[in-house]
Write an enzyme that holds these catalytic residues in place. Sequence first.
Site, PDB file in Angstrom:
ATOM      1  CG  HIS A  21      -1.725   1.363   1.443  1.00 22.87           C
ATOM      2  ND1 HIS A  21      -3.041   1.336   1.279  1.00 22.87           N
ATOM      3  CD2 HIS A  21      -1.404   2.483   1.944  1.00 22.87           C
ATOM      4  CE1 HIS A  21      -3.403   2.597   1.462  1.00 22.87           C
ATOM      5  NE2 HIS A  21      -2.536   3.299   1.714  1.00 22.87           N
ATOM      6  CD  GLU A  22       1.739   3.389   3.709  1.00 24.26           C
ATOM      7  OE1 GLU A  22       2.195   4.658   3.034  1.00 24.26           O
ATOM      8  OE2 GLU A  22       0.456   3.478   4.391  1.00 24.26           O
ATOM      9  CG  HIS A  25       0.397   6.329  -0.340  1.00 26.48           C
ATOM     10  ND1 HIS A  25      -0.916   6.822  -1.088  1.00 26.48           N
ATOM     11  CD2 HIS A  25      -0.089   5.508   0.558  1.00 26.48           C
ATOM     12  CE1 HIS A  25      -1.869   6.599  -0.765  1.00 26.48           C
ATOM     13  NE2 HIS A  25      -1.525   5.816   0.571  1.00 26.48           N
TER      14      HIS A  25
END
Length: 427
Positions: A21-22, A25
């Site tokens: 997920h990170e 980003h």
Amino acid sequence: MLVVAGIVIFFLGLLFSIAWHELGHLAAAKLFGIKVTQYMVGFGRTLWSRKKGDTEYGIKAIPFGGYIRMIGMFPPKKDEEYGRTASSAPWRAMIEDARQAVAEEVRPEDAHRQFYQRNPWKRIVVMLAGPVMNLILAVGIFAAILMGHGIAQATTTVSSVSECVLPANTPDTAHCPAGAPPAPAAAAGFRPGDRIVEFDGRHYDSWDQLRMAIRKSSGTVPVVVERDGHRVTLNTTLMQTQQPSLDDPSKTEKVGFLGLSPTQVLVKQDVSGVVHTIGGFVNLTAEKVVQLPQRVPDLINAIGGGQRSADSPVGIVGASRLGGEVLSSDQYGVDDRIIMMFNLLAGVNLSLFVFNMLPVLPLDGGHVAGALWESVRRRLARLVRRPDPGPFDTAKLMPLAYAVSLVFIAYSLLVLVADIVNPVTLF
């Protein structure tokens, strides 16, 4: 050993999902020239880190999430705001403390690399990249399982025949107590292996349609089955009984009851089937996320020793325990247990996607909502020929973000306690 191995493996899968997920980003931020100072999995004290370029990569002690730190998350105050009298209100102090903390991270040489300076659509891409990574992982796992392994589908072939009728939600259905009425299917002479061809004069190829017809029927109904290559007609007198509702399993309704179970077969899905199935998963997950506040009484009741519902929210601890339960189960073969582990992991990633899309800070959806509002008001300003209002100041929403964070923390602690004292079980 299998329980421990399952917990550890699933826990590592959850950590990978957080890191994945990170990573979304991080990649999007770097693509648009935003400086990222930290990429961390976990919170609290740093256990390990290594700096590469502008970014410090590391693992922290509390593995209940992760984050990346981008510089310039909040715009500076407008010139006219500097001349206003400072307010002593706590909420204003929160805003200014947050703005100052962000401003201190910006070095003069990085002044052009701040998050708030990017176009709204770029900021939306950065914030969507994390949840979309979870969606990609979930879709990839589900698609591989659905197309490569298949999904269990009920057929019109009889797997087992109930010997008697028991009240709904009876805990032990393996034995028929004295006085229990015989099941209509057993009384009519159904056998395992019978393939139901017609029910009440209508042909059925789908078990779902046949089940609905049975539930809506009453009285004596002719049923044609194929047995050993021959067709046999069985006159069955259906019984009306209370059974769990198909719309809400926690409720019961009076329906026609035959008393047999269908044979399950694995059917590999094509692309359209995968899209339809995953779409159903997304809708169901969204419904469960919206219902999270309603689950608080159930969690409190479970902590107090009450029965915990099977669809109760679980955290990292509860999900990891489910992984241990699946891997150690002797009800399924090794292949089926591995498939179930991956299904659980895909479900968690789907939940992360839906949850992070909620339009409230500090979730990703809150930043997306702020960027969308900025874009709308800038377009409106151009239409009415007014000055550009500038970036939307998300710092002013920090008191709300802190309040939402406290609610999330309290809810997470409630789920954690429930997962420890009264965990959800699958079998």
